[in-house]
Design an enzyme around this catalytic site. Structure first.
Site, PDB file in Angstrom:
ATOM      1  CD  GLN A 143      16.319  91.178  49.789  1.00  0.00           C
ATOM      2  OE1 GLN A 143      16.412  91.857  50.826  1.00  0.00           O
ATOM      3  NE2 GLN A 143      15.245  90.514  49.472  1.00  0.00           N
ATOM      4  CG  ASP A 145      21.983  82.107  41.685  1.00  0.00           C
ATOM      5  OD1 ASP A 145      22.362  82.698  40.656  1.00  0.00           O
ATOM      6  OD2 ASP A 145      21.740  82.695  42.749  1.00  0.00           O
ATOM      7  CG  HIS A 150      16.466  84.865  47.531  1.00  0.00           C
ATOM      8  ND1 HIS A 150      15.966  86.139  47.368  1.00  0.00           N
ATOM      9  CD2 HIS A 150      17.800  84.969  47.369  1.00  0.00           C
ATOM     10  CE1 HIS A 150      16.955  86.971  47.105  1.00  0.00           C
ATOM     11  NE2 HIS A 150      18.089  86.294  47.110  1.00  0.00           N
TER      12      HIS A 150
END
Ligand code: AMP
Ligand code: ZN
Length: 139
Positions: free
Chosen positions: A95, A32, A101
């Site tokens: 989200q 990330d 994911h």
């Protein structure tokens, strides 16, 4: 199916470079770019699914085992002391990228401490019973 306008479809399928931790036929796991802790990873299916409700059975069957594998790899490779699995569905739930994911977030005994924390509210037995009925009746 791939959504040409979806950034995670592009990353998952290698059209945009990423720090890839793992790849197989169905998934790519990347780091990330705004990590909650060091080594925070995202499991991305190579097909486009909006959220967990949209995910098909073949992907659904494999994703939890893959999350466990990545988490174990983090414990061994990064020396973290635990990990969280976080999966957001819908804007109200946080989200921001509408391609399913799973976050795999390494946790270290010496912090950071409060990631994905909530303030516990109170609920009495009657309310819990009522809420449980509302969900049960909608299944
Ligand atoms: P969520 O809030 O559950 O939709 O999570 C989206 C996550 O994707 C966030 O933690 C972002 O930091 C991360 N993210 C967004 N774009 C990228 C990108 N291009 N590369 C890596 N991580 C990304
Ligand atoms: Zn997508």
């Amino acid at each position: 199916m791939i959504d040409e306008s979806c950034i995670f479809c592009k990353i998952a399928n290698g059209q945009i470079p990423s720090a890839t931790v793992y790849e197989d036929e169905k998934f790519r796991v990347i780091l990330d770019m705004g990590p909650a802790t060091k080594g925070h990873a995202l499991i991305l299916p190579k097909e486009h699914f909006k959220n967990v409700c949209d995910l098909n059975e073949a992907y659904g069957k494999e994703v939890l085992a893959l999350a466990a594998k990545i988490g174990q790899g983090m414990m061994k490779g990064l020396g973290c002391d635990g990990f969280n699995l976080v999966q957001n569905n819908g804007k109200a739930a946080g989200q921001t990228v509408m391609h399913f994911h799973v976050h795999v977030i390494p946790r270290y005994a010496d912090g950071p401490k409060n990631i994905a924390a909530w303030e516990p509210q109170t609920a009495d037995g009657e309310e819990l019973k009522h809420l449980a009925e509302q969900i049960k009746n909608a299944l």
